[in-house]
Design a protein around this motif. Structure first.
Motif, PDB file in Angstrom:
ATOM      1  N   LYS A 278      -5.619  -2.262   3.002  1.00  0.00           N
ATOM      2  CA  LYS A 278      -6.623  -1.352   2.444  1.00  0.00           C
ATOM      3  C   LYS A 278      -7.214  -0.461   3.527  1.00  0.00           C
TER       4      LYS A 278
ATOM      5  N   LYS B 209     -12.030   2.221  12.306  1.00  0.00           N
ATOM      6  CA  LYS B 209     -12.634   3.507  11.924  1.00  0.00           C
ATOM      7  C   LYS B 209     -13.248   4.222  13.123  1.00  0.00           C
TER       8      LYS B 209
ATOM      9  N   LEU C  80       5.400   2.157   6.763  1.00  0.00           N
ATOM     10  CA  LEU C  80       3.982   1.904   6.990  1.00  0.00           C
ATOM     11  C   LEU C  80       3.477   2.645   8.226  1.00  0.00           C
TER      12      LEU C  80
ATOM     13  N   GLY D 261      -5.629   0.687   6.036  1.00  0.00           N
ATOM     14  CA  GLY D 261      -4.609   1.584   6.563  1.00  0.00           C
ATOM     15  C   GLY D 261      -4.111   1.194   7.937  1.00  0.00           C
TER      16      GLY D 261
ATOM     17  N   GLY E  59       0.775  -1.232   0.000  1.00  0.00           N
ATOM     18  CA  GLY E  59       0.000   0.000   0.000  1.00  0.00           C
ATOM     19  C   GLY E  59       0.805   1.279   0.000  1.00  0.00           C
TER      20      GLY E  59
ATOM     21  N   MET F 121       3.298   6.416   7.521  1.00  0.00           N
ATOM     22  CA  MET F 121       2.221   6.719   6.578  1.00  0.00           C
ATOM     23  C   MET F 121       0.867   6.747   7.281  1.00  0.00           C
ATOM     24  N   CYS F 122       0.644   5.778   8.176  1.00  0.00           N
ATOM     25  CA  CYS F 122      -0.656   5.665   8.838  1.00  0.00           C
ATOM     26  C   CYS F 122      -0.782   6.600  10.042  1.00  0.00           C
ATOM     27  N   TYR F 123       0.319   6.758  10.783  1.00  0.00           N
ATOM     28  CA  TYR F 123       0.293   7.568  12.005  1.00  0.00           C
ATOM     29  C   TYR F 123       1.526   8.468  12.044  1.00  0.00           C
TER      30      TYR F 123
END
Length: 462
Positions: free
Chosen positions: A433, A408, A288, A435, A177, A291-293
């Motif tokens: 997908k 989420k 990773l 995240g 991703g 990117m996410c946090y």
């Protein structure tokens, strides 16, 4: 040092050495540009061909109509001096030399030729990337050096002195991703070097995370100054090779780099805030996470899972990495006691769900309780349920779908631990997908959290 903007926003590209032969670099580079849907004009150059891949071929650079932004050279080393002279006459200011056979060869002839082409380039005001490189992958404008590099931009900038590492990391990370702003395969760095590219990425608004694979540094003082400036604003993650005597010899023959000893590199890391990694896996793991946090607090960890042994090993991994296991509030533990089976479970941290992990509603509720606990900074969720029931092996698929949905609703960072085996390929894609940073072992997850935390502490000083 200012890098000419044409390198990253070219209106046209000429490939000298374009070839019909699929085994030649000139074919690969031309085909890759076409696959990436390059937005400008493409001019193949080869005196022995009329058409290649449906494009008109030119005999030399000087007969190309109009302006050429970049020349990519894929011809033998001895041809480079005359090509650079042609660049000067054509008023071309940017050249990428993919050809090898220079200082990395260890021969006097190779070193002399490298000096000659640098002198010609400077006399003609031509800036160089390479030699002995693959060039630039810039998905926004459709530049690529391998055909599987997708025209899908993202926040990650990557500099690699190795072309194979550049292509390999792109391939592996894109499956996870990751998407790139630009990738620069810089090779021998005869002219423009790692410090120049780092400085560019530091100022580039499209680049939020900066990665590098380097074997040697040519201007140590400038590199140190640039790295320190960047690290205050953006994570700078570097895989430094050539730190041992064997690695140093290999680096010298690979890119002609002058390498440094490990204790010197460790001192540089400490001074600059560079996040140092030891291999391609750790480079990806941290990418990773950031990117996410991008600014997550990761000091106090809550661990939850069903497989008891892995849960215990996750606690060890956190200790080994100098992380703190969060002390759950009494209210949180009281809530957990009400939903967990009375036997084979634990409401302490790590939270062992035992057979409770078979039912996703219990796992889901546990995640929400941990998210609400003020003592918890980050949640590590262990995949797998001790059962043969369900739609997938160890209910990995149900875990991934449930975690993707629950993530989420959570306020705190969430990472997952799931083995990379044939039975987890589909659920891994689900987590990617969604995240959610996902790691194959607790130790890799914990090391990533620890290095993220250390970087945040570095930034807090400024």
């Amino acid at each position: 040092m200012v890098i000419p903007k044409e390198f990253f926003n070219p209106k046209s590209v000429a490939i000298v050495g374009a070839s019909k032969d699929k085994t030649k670099p000139g074919h690969l580079l031309l085909y890759s540009l076409l696959k990436a849907k390059f937005k400008g004009k493409i001019y193949p150059v080869n005196p022995k061909a009329d058409k290649i891949l449906g494009l008109k071929v030119y005999k030399n650079l000087e007969v190309i109509p109009g302006k050429v932004s970049i020349v990519i050279v894929a011809t033998p080393a001895y041809t480079i001096p005359e090509i650079l002279e042609s660049c000067g006459r054509k008023n071309i200011r940017c050249c990428i030399i993919t050809t090898s056979g220079f200082s990395e060869s260890g021969t006097e002839e190779g070193k002399k030729l490298e000096t000659e082409i640098l002198n010609i380039a400077r006399r003609n005001n031509v800036r160089l990337i390479g030699p002995n490189c693959m060039g630039i992958y810039n998905p926004k404008v459709g530049m690529a050096f391998f055909p599987w590099q997708k025209p899908e931009p993202g926040p990650v900038g990557f500099i690699s002195q190795s072309g194979s590492i550049a292509s390999m990391f792109c391939t592996i990370s894109m499956e996870k991703g990751v998407r790139f702003s630009k990738v620069i395969s810089s090779g021998n760095e005869l002219d423009l070097n790692c410090a120049d590219f780092l400085e560019y990425f530091g100022e580039d608004p499209e680049t939020k995370i900066i990665l590098a694979y380097i074997e040697g540094v040519k201007d140590g003082r400038r590199f140190l100054d640039v790295a320190k400036k960047i690290s205050k604003e953006k994570p700078l993650i570097i895989w430094k090779a050539g730190l041992t005597s064997s690695g140093s010899k290999a680096a010298s023959s690979h890119t002609g780099s002058l390498t440094g000893l490990k204790h010197v590199w460790d001192a540089v890391v400490k001074q600059t805030g560079i996040i140092s990694v030891d291999g391609i896996e750790e480079l990806l793991d941290l990418t990773l996470m950031f990117m996410c946090y991008p600014s997550a607090k990761t000091e106090k960890v809550a661990i939850v899972g069903g497989p008891g042994g892995i849960v215990v090993s996750a606690a060890d991994a956190c200790d080994f990495s100098n992380l703190t296991l969060a002390k759950l509030e009494d209210e949180t533990m009281s809530k957990l006691k009400k939903i967990l089976p009375p036997a084979g479970t634990s409401v302490l941290n790590p939270v062992d769900l035992g057979f409770g992990s078979v039912e996703w509603k219990i796992y889901n509720q546990t995640l929400k309780f941990l998210d609400e606990d003020p003592n918890v900074d980050v949640i590590m969720a262990i995949a797998g349920a001790p059962t043969f029931l369900g739609k997938s092996f160890f209910k990995f698929d149900e875990f991934a779908k449930g975690l993707a949905k629950t993530s989420k609703t959570l306020k705190k960072p969430l990472i997952a631990v799931m083995p990379e085996i044939s039975q987890t390929q589909k659920p891994l894609k689900t987590l990617i997908k969604a995240g959610i940073p996902t790691y194959p072992t607790p130790i890799r997850a914990a090391k990533t959290l620890a290095k993220t935390l250390n970087y945040q502490k570095f930034k807090e000083k400024f």
